[in-house]
Write a protein that holds these residues in place. Structure first.
Motif, PDB file in Angstrom:
ATOM      1  N   PRO A 114       5.147  -5.411   2.299  1.00 21.21           N
ATOM      2  CA  PRO A 114       5.249  -6.299   3.456  1.00 21.21           C
ATOM      3  C   PRO A 114       6.584  -7.039   3.473  1.00 21.21           C
ATOM      4  N   LEU A 115       7.213  -7.087   4.640  1.00 20.71           N
ATOM      5  CA  LEU A 115       8.494  -7.762   4.817  1.00 20.71           C
ATOM      6  C   LEU A 115       8.279  -9.071   5.577  1.00 20.71           C
ATOM      7  N   ARG A 169       0.845  -1.192   0.000  1.00 26.58           N
ATOM      8  CA  ARG A 169       0.000   0.000   0.000  1.00 26.58           C
ATOM      9  C   ARG A 169       0.881   1.243   0.000  1.00 26.58           C
ATOM     10  N   PHE A 170       0.266   2.376  -0.299  1.00 28.55           N
ATOM     11  CA  PHE A 170       0.961   3.639  -0.119  1.00 28.55           C
ATOM     12  C   PHE A 170       0.711   4.115   1.306  1.00 28.55           C
ATOM     13  N   SER A 171       1.771   4.404   2.029  1.00 25.55           N
ATOM     14  CA  SER A 171       1.667   4.813   3.426  1.00 25.55           C
ATOM     15  C   SER A 171       1.665   6.335   3.513  1.00 25.55           C
ATOM     16  N   ARG A 172       0.507   6.900   3.834  1.00 26.02           N
ATOM     17  CA  ARG A 172       0.445   8.344   4.018  1.00 26.02           C
ATOM     18  C   ARG A 172       1.285   8.788   5.214  1.00 26.02           C
ATOM     19  N   GLU A 173       1.423   7.894   6.198  1.00 21.73           N
ATOM     20  CA  GLU A 173       2.171   8.247   7.414  1.00 21.73           C
ATOM     21  C   GLU A 173       3.646   8.513   7.122  1.00 21.73           C
ATOM     22  N   THR A 174       4.200   7.792   6.138  1.00 19.86           N
ATOM     23  CA  THR A 174       5.631   7.929   5.847  1.00 19.86           C
ATOM     24  C   THR A 174       5.899   8.536   4.478  1.00 19.86           C
ATOM     25  N   ARG A 196       2.553  -4.919  12.121  1.00 23.55           N
ATOM     26  CA  ARG A 196       2.811  -5.213  10.715  1.00 23.55           C
ATOM     27  C   ARG A 196       4.155  -4.595  10.320  1.00 23.55           C
ATOM     28  N   HIS A 197       4.910  -5.328   9.506  1.00 19.31           N
ATOM     29  CA  HIS A 197       6.289  -4.964   9.183  1.00 19.31           C
ATOM     30  C   HIS A 197       6.416  -4.716   7.683  1.00 19.31           C
ATOM     31  N   TYR A 198       6.987  -3.559   7.318  1.00 24.91           N
ATOM     32  CA  TYR A 198       7.072  -3.161   5.914  1.00 24.91           C
ATOM     33  C   TYR A 198       8.469  -2.657   5.570  1.00 24.91           C
ATOM     34  N   ALA A 199       8.801  -2.775   4.276  1.00 26.95           N
ATOM     35  CA  ALA A 199       9.891  -1.998   3.686  1.00 26.95           C
ATOM     36  C   ALA A 199       9.269  -0.761   3.067  1.00 26.95           C
ATOM     37  N   ALA A 200       9.864   0.392   3.290  1.00 27.46           N
ATOM     38  CA  ALA A 200       9.361   1.648   2.748  1.00 27.46           C
ATOM     39  C   ALA A 200      10.224   2.058   1.568  1.00 27.46           C
ATOM     40  N   VAL A 201       9.620   2.205   0.385  1.00 27.92           N
ATOM     41  CA  VAL A 201      10.344   2.629  -0.815  1.00 27.92           C
ATOM     42  C   VAL A 201       9.674   3.872  -1.366  1.00 27.92           C
ATOM     43  N   ARG A 202      10.472   4.776  -1.932  1.00 27.12           N
ATOM     44  CA  ARG A 202       9.966   6.099  -2.302  1.00 27.12           C
ATOM     45  C   ARG A 202       9.268   6.134  -3.654  1.00 27.12           C
ATOM     46  N   THR A 203       9.651   5.237  -4.579  1.00 23.64           N
ATOM     47  CA  THR A 203       9.125   5.354  -5.938  1.00 23.64           C
ATOM     48  C   THR A 203       8.293   4.136  -6.310  1.00 23.64           C
ATOM     49  N   LEU A 204       7.335   4.345  -7.194  1.00 23.41           N
ATOM     50  CA  LEU A 204       6.481   3.252  -7.637  1.00 23.41           C
ATOM     51  C   LEU A 204       7.261   2.175  -8.389  1.00 23.41           C
ATOM     52  N   PRO A 205       8.228   2.504  -9.277  1.00 26.46           N
ATOM     53  CA  PRO A 205       8.986   1.431  -9.937  1.00 26.46           C
ATOM     54  C   PRO A 205       9.697   0.513  -8.940  1.00 26.46           C
ATOM     55  N   MET A 206      10.245   1.090  -7.885  1.00 26.84           N
ATOM     56  CA  MET A 206      10.881   0.243  -6.869  1.00 26.84           C
ATOM     57  C   MET A 206       9.833  -0.608  -6.162  1.00 26.84           C
ATOM     58  N   ALA A 207       8.657  -0.037  -5.916  1.00 27.81           N
ATOM     59  CA  ALA A 207       7.597  -0.795  -5.251  1.00 27.81           C
ATOM     60  C   ALA A 207       7.144  -1.963  -6.108  1.00 27.81           C
ATOM     61  N   LEU A 208       7.111  -1.760  -7.433  1.00 22.93           N
ATOM     62  CA  LEU A 208       6.698  -2.837  -8.322  1.00 22.93           C
ATOM     63  C   LEU A 208       7.808  -3.855  -8.538  1.00 22.93           C
TER      64      LEU A 208
END
Length: 399
Positions: free
Chosen positions: A242-243, A231-236, A268-280
């Motif tokens: 998900p990790l 998901r996109f995290s508005r908080e960060t 819940r544990h996540y990796a946070a990435v800044r760009t959509l290509p990295m997320a995909l």
């Protein structure tokens, strides 16, 4: 001073033994101890090569001339008799020798039997679950604390969730999400352990099922660490992936053990990435690694390309960093916290392991034994140590 189970300080020759001291992270841990072990700390380094141990001692002597007489213990990870002698000689052991599912059990067994506190760097759920089934009961009898995941897996996450819980009301349901960011490389040992774990999915599931049969059921409270959805995290302000690492499992076990986490806790544990290509691209990369790990020849080839015991140079490590941001909610309160540090795979991991074994050997800890998480075993003592050693724990914002 902790002298649980009659293993007082004067009854054993050493306070601490570092096993696997000549590997890449082992050397960094030994150097940290040479700089930071308290006056009068009686410690030794151990490994399978006497020549490598002697070279390490020379290196440590350049840091602290007192290390010229540092004891050296020659022992192989497969030599059960030598490991029993090692465990009986000390109050606490730290080990860097992995993958632990291959090499780890004899030392865990020796420490459980001898009442010796134990810390390692494993991020392998199969190993942790199997060691609980095999050795938790005996460790409870002898007073040994068996503490796995005392490196970047999983101390910043476990302590960070604990720190966040402390900022929230007591006695209410709590929800915490953690978001990891880092620019670091990970060690050859971590890579080998990860590939080994990926290739042992069936064994990992069996070990988890076996643990559930032996583990006491939590009554009157709930604690879980479900795998979240991308998901996109508005908080960060980042994409959250998900990790599926051991960190969430460790945090959930801390929550089950301690009432402070409330009657209904979820992490819940996540990796946070800044760009959509990295997320995909991230899930595709992990999926490719998971597929290759199922093929023994491919797994061996991948491990050979990034040998355990290797790692980046000092300059590369100096540029590395990590941040874990936590968003916690409960009782009408919302809090944002952050844990930060330097190079996670090497420098911070060595620091965490060293401070963990120092805590096990010297701190006045809660009277608990058996297989424990870092928070349950050391909690506030380890938090204080790591803050003093430069790791950041802060409350960024509250609502």
């Amino acid at each position: 001073m902790n002298s649980q189970n009659g293993t007082g300080r004067d009854e054993r020759p050493y306070d601490i033994v570092l096993f696997g001291a000549t590997g890449f992270v082992g050397v960094l841990t030994a150097e940290y101890l040479a700089r930071n072990a308290p006056p009068g700390c009686r410690w030794a380094v151990a490994g399978r090569s006497a020549a490598k141990l002697e070279r390490l001692r020379e290196r440590l002597t350049a840091i602290d001339p007192g290390c010229a007489e540092l004891p050296l213990i020659v022992a192989d990870a497969s030599d059960a008799a030598a490991l029993r002698d090692l465990a009986r000689s000390t109050r606490a052991v730290a080990t860097t020798v992995g993958p632990y599912v291959w090499y780890g059990e004899p030392l865990v067994a020796a420490c459980a039997e001898a009442g010796t506190h134990y810390a390692d760097l494993t991020g392998e759920p199969e190993f942790v679950d199997a060691m609980f089934v095999a050795h938790d009961a005996r460790a409870r009898e002898t007073g040994a604390r068996l503490v796995h995941a005392c490196g970047f897996d999983s101390v910043p996450h476990d302590l960070g969730a604990y720190w966040t819980v402390q900022q929230l009301p007591e006695g209410v349901p709590l929800r915490i999400d953690g978001f990891l960011r880092s620019n670091a490389m990970f060690s050859g040992g971590t890579f080998a352990s990860a590939l080994t774990a990926m290739g042992r999915g069936a064994q990992t599931l069996r070990a988890a099922r076996e643990r559930r049969l032996h583990e006491p059921r939590l009554v009157g409270r709930r604690a879980s660490a479900p795998l979240g959805a991308p998901r996109f995290s508005r908080e960060t302000g980042a994409w959250a992936l998900p990790l599926p690492t051991i960190d969430g499992q460790v945090i959930a076990r801390s929550a089950r053990a301690l009432d402070r986490y409330g009657p209904d806790f979820r992490y819940r544990h996540y990796a946070a990435v800044r760009t959509l290509p990295m997320a995909l691209g991230g899930p595709a990369f992990v999926g490719a690694g998971l597929a290759l790990a199922q093929i023994p020849a491919a797994r061996r080839w991948l491990i050979s390309r990034y040998e355990p015991g290797t790692g980046p140079d000092t300059a590369r490590r100096a540029r590395s960093w990590f941040s874990v941001r936590f968003v916690g909610e409960g009782g009408g309160r919302r809090v944002f916290t952050e844990v930060t540090g330097g190079d996670p795979g090497y420098d911070e991991t060595a620091k965490i392991l060293a401070e963990s074994v120092l805590s096990l050997a010297f701190d006045d800890l809660p009277p608990r034994s058996g297989q424990l998480t870092p928070v349950v075993a050391m909690g506030d003592a380890l938090l204080s140590r790591l803050r003093a050693a430069g790791m950041g724990f802060r409350v960024a914002h509250t609502e």
